[in-house]
Design a protein around this motif. Structure first.
Motif, PDB file in Angstrom:
ATOM      1  N   UNK A 167       0.753  -1.253  -0.067  1.00  0.00           N
ATOM      2  CA  UNK A 167       0.259   0.128   0.071  1.00  0.00           C
ATOM      3  C   UNK A 167       0.811   1.244   0.009  1.00  0.00           C
ATOM      4  N   UNK A 168       2.075   1.122  -0.481  1.00  0.00           N
ATOM      5  CA  UNK A 168       2.830   2.240  -0.447  1.00  0.00           C
ATOM      6  C   UNK A 168       2.418   3.506  -1.625  1.00  0.00           C
ATOM      7  N   UNK A 169       2.425   4.606  -0.981  1.00  0.00           N
ATOM      8  CA  UNK A 169       1.958   5.782  -1.759  1.00  0.00           C
ATOM      9  C   UNK A 169       3.093   6.129  -2.773  1.00  0.00           C
ATOM     10  N   UNK A 170       2.730   7.239  -3.908  1.00  0.00           N
ATOM     11  CA  UNK A 170       3.775   7.331  -4.654  1.00  0.00           C
ATOM     12  C   UNK A 170       5.061   8.072  -3.998  1.00  0.00           C
ATOM     13  N   UNK A 171       5.178   8.493  -3.156  1.00  0.00           N
ATOM     14  CA  UNK A 171       6.449   9.155  -2.588  1.00  0.00           C
ATOM     15  C   UNK A 171       7.118   8.063  -2.239  1.00  0.00           C
ATOM     16  N   UNK A 172       6.354   7.094  -1.355  1.00  0.00           N
ATOM     17  CA  UNK A 172       7.290   6.034  -0.870  1.00  0.00           C
ATOM     18  C   UNK A 172       7.781   4.952  -2.035  1.00  0.00           C
ATOM     19  N   UNK A 173       7.161   4.939  -2.962  1.00  0.00           N
ATOM     20  CA  UNK A 173       7.333   4.017  -4.176  1.00  0.00           C
ATOM     21  C   UNK A 173       8.553   4.630  -4.652  1.00  0.00           C
TER      22      UNK A 173
END
Length: 122
Positions: free
Chosen positions: A53-59
């Protein structure tokens, strides 16, 4: 101030990307290859990114090896020149958008992945 797109879960956007390329006769495997090329993720890493479930920032922050050739991605997406975007994370997101758009439009895969030798001055 962070953009709402930075907080979007990659797993929520990914099926939309798959749908966009499949609607144009391309495959999920081709999309994944583009993501692998851009970010350095492999199939397991991409699956983990989708599952956790990581967001774009974490991705993009957790991308194993951002491809240095991504800087060769130029052009306009949504009315903005991707090479002129100031925010580094937004630029990474737009690089992905631009590559997906090129795949959907039927651009040759070798050109999408910037395979040909190119000189970068800077």
């Amino acid at each position: 101030m962070t953009s709402k797109v930075f907080e979007m879960r990659f797993a929520k956007v990914y099926p939309l990307l798959v749908g966009k390329v499949e609607k144009k006769g391309k495959t999920k495997a081709q999309l994944d290859e583009i993501i692998f090329w851009l970010t350095g993720y492999d199939a397991v890493g991409l699956e983990n990114a989708l599952e956790d479930g990581r967001n774009f920032e974490a991705f993009f922050a957790q991308a194993p090896a951002k491809n240095p050739k991504r800087r060769l991605i130029t052009g306009v997406f949504c009315g903005v020149r991707v090479e002129e975007i100031k925010d580094p994370l937004m630029q990474e997101i737009r690089y992905l958008d631009k590559l997906v758009d090129e795949l959907a439009r039927g651009k040759k895969f070798e050109n999408i992945l910037r395979v040909r030798n190119a000189f970068v001055f800077g």
